[in-house]
Scaffold this motif. Structure first.
Motif, short mmCIF file in Angstrom:
data_model
loop_
_atom_site.label_atom_id
_atom_site.label_comp_id
_atom_site.label_asym_id
_atom_site.label_seq_id
_atom_site.Cartn_x
_atom_site.Cartn_y
_atom_site.Cartn_z
N ALA A 95 38.35 49.80 0.55
CA ALA A 95 38.03 49.24 -0.77
C ALA A 95 38.47 50.19 -1.88
O ALA A 95 39.02 49.77 -2.90
N ALA A 96 38.23 51.49 -1.69
CA ALA A 96 38.65 52.48 -2.68
C ALA A 96 40.17 52.48 -2.82
O ALA A 96 40.70 52.51 -3.94
N ASP A 97 40.87 52.41 -1.69
CA ASP A 97 42.34 52.35 -1.73
C ASP A 97 42.81 51.10 -2.46
O ASP A 97 43.76 51.15 -3.25
N PHE A 98 42.15 49.98 -2.22
CA PHE A 98 42.51 48.72 -2.88
C PHE A 98 42.39 48.86 -4.40
O PHE A 98 43.26 48.41 -5.14
N LEU A 99 41.29 49.46 -4.87
CA LEU A 99 41.07 49.60 -6.31
C LEU A 99 41.83 50.78 -6.92
O LEU A 99 41.92 50.89 -8.13
N GLY A 100 42.33 51.67 -6.06
CA GLY A 100 43.05 52.84 -6.57
C GLY A 100 42.11 53.90 -7.12
O GLY A 100 42.43 54.58 -8.09
N VAL A 101 40.93 54.02 -6.52
CA VAL A 101 39.95 55.03 -6.93
C VAL A 101 39.58 55.86 -5.70
O VAL A 101 39.90 55.50 -4.58
N SER A 102 38.86 56.95 -5.94
CA SER A 102 38.41 57.76 -4.81
C SER A 102 37.24 57.06 -4.12
O SER A 102 36.56 56.21 -4.72
N THR A 105 33.98 57.62 -6.00
CA THR A 105 33.90 56.75 -7.18
C THR A 105 33.49 55.35 -6.77
O THR A 105 32.64 54.72 -7.41
N LEU A 106 34.08 54.84 -5.70
CA LEU A 106 33.71 53.51 -5.22
C LEU A 106 32.23 53.48 -4.83
O LEU A 106 31.52 52.53 -5.18
N VAL A 107 31.76 54.50 -4.13
CA VAL A 107 30.36 54.54 -3.72
C VAL A 107 29.44 54.51 -4.95
O VAL A 107 28.42 53.81 -4.96
N ARG A 108 29.81 55.23 -6.02
CA ARG A 108 29.01 55.19 -7.26
C ARG A 108 28.98 53.77 -7.83
O ARG A 108 27.95 53.31 -8.31
N LEU A 109 30.12 53.07 -7.80
CA LEU A 109 30.16 51.68 -8.28
C LEU A 109 29.26 50.78 -7.43
O LEU A 109 28.58 49.90 -7.95
N LEU A 110 29.26 51.01 -6.13
CA LEU A 110 28.41 50.21 -5.24
C LEU A 110 26.93 50.49 -5.51
O LEU A 110 26.13 49.56 -5.63
N GLU A 111 26.59 51.76 -5.63
CA GLU A 111 25.19 52.13 -5.85
C GLU A 111 24.68 51.71 -7.23
O GLU A 111 23.49 51.51 -7.42
N ALA A 112 25.61 51.55 -8.19
CA ALA A 112 25.23 51.08 -9.53
C ALA A 112 25.18 49.55 -9.58
O ALA A 112 24.97 48.97 -10.63
N ASP A 113 25.39 48.90 -8.43
CA ASP A 113 25.40 47.44 -8.32
C ASP A 113 26.52 46.79 -9.13
O ASP A 113 26.42 45.63 -9.52
N ASP A 114 27.61 47.54 -9.40
CA ASP A 114 28.77 46.96 -10.08
C ASP A 114 29.57 46.09 -9.11
O ASP A 114 30.24 45.15 -9.52
N ILE A 115 29.50 46.44 -7.82
CA ILE A 115 30.19 45.68 -6.78
C ILE A 115 29.20 45.44 -5.65
O ILE A 115 28.60 46.40 -5.15
N PRO A 116 29.02 44.19 -5.24
CA PRO A 116 28.10 43.91 -4.12
C PRO A 116 28.63 44.50 -2.81
O PRO A 116 29.85 44.63 -2.62
N TYR A 117 27.73 44.83 -1.92
CA TYR A 117 28.12 45.32 -0.60
C TYR A 117 27.01 45.02 0.40
O TYR A 117 25.89 44.66 0.01
N THR A 118 27.34 45.15 1.66
CA THR A 118 26.35 44.99 2.72
C THR A 118 26.33 46.27 3.54
O THR A 118 27.29 47.06 3.50
N MET A 119 25.25 46.45 4.29
CA MET A 119 25.16 47.59 5.20
C MET A 119 24.69 47.07 6.56
O MET A 119 23.51 47.12 6.88
N PRO A 120 25.63 46.54 7.35
CA PRO A 120 25.24 45.98 8.65
C PRO A 120 24.75 47.03 9.63
O PRO A 120 24.12 46.71 10.62
N GLY A 121 25.00 48.28 9.34
CA GLY A 121 24.53 49.40 10.16
C GLY A 121 24.34 50.58 9.23
O GLY A 121 23.66 50.48 8.22
#
Length: 175
Positions: A95-102, A105-121
């Motif tokens: 996902a980070a590669d797709f957006l062109g970010v580290s 940085t992607l994890v911060r976006l996920l934790e800020a609820d800017d991008i939805p995600y799941t945690m199946p494990g």
């Protein structure tokens, strides 16, 4: 050259195509043919078609023609292209590669609820559709901010990039 990658969470695969050095001239010639064909088709109502060995023509849908044109131009420019099914689930690194970010940085976006995600494990997974929605929203917000900045600079009679104008306005503000 082609590589295939299993996308977590499903049987669909991402497929990456890299141009081979030996086919560079062939790709450039085909890209030129596509440009000529597109110019020709834009003048009339005819459509591009594939012709089978028996001579039967089957029209190419416009959407597939646009994809073929983009793939051709990208490969001709010496770049690779990856095709990912829209319903794909991606790792945080993908996902980070797709957006062109580290990845952080992607994890911060996920934790800020800017991008939805799941945690199946223990690991986060992101849907491609959610990344595309975030990217579209981000680009729209960026364009709006740039338009506002431009509007403000025009109203202030500051020409962006002209330090003399900035200095003149600053001196006026000090008076």
């Amino acid at each position: 050259m082609s590589t295939s990658t299993e996308i977590p969470g499903g049987a669909r695969k991402a497929q990456t195509y890299l141009p081979e050095a030996t086919s560079r001239e062939e790709l450039l010639d085909f890209a030129e043919l596509m440009r000529e064909l597109e110019a020709y088709l834009s003048q009339g109502a005819s459509r591009a078609a594939l012709v089978d060995p028996d001579g039967n023509a089957r029209p190419i849908p416009d959407e597939i023609f646009r994809i073929l044109d983009q793939v051709t131009n990208t490969l001709a420019a010496g770049e690779g292209i990856t095709i990912i099914p829209q319903g794909a689930t991606m790792t945080t690194q993908q996902a980070a590669d797709f957006l062109g970010v580290s990845r952080p940085t992607l994890v911060r976006l996920l934790e800020a609820d800017d991008i939805p995600y799941t945690m199946p494990g223990r690991h986060r997974r992101v849907q491609l559709e959610d990344l595309v929605a975030y990217q579209t929203k981000f680009l729209a917000e960026r364009r709006a901010a740039l338009r506002e900045l431009h509007r403000t600079s025009v109203e202030s009679k500051i020409r962006v990039g002209d330090p003399r104008e900035v200095k003149r306005v600053t001196e006026l503000d000090a008076e």
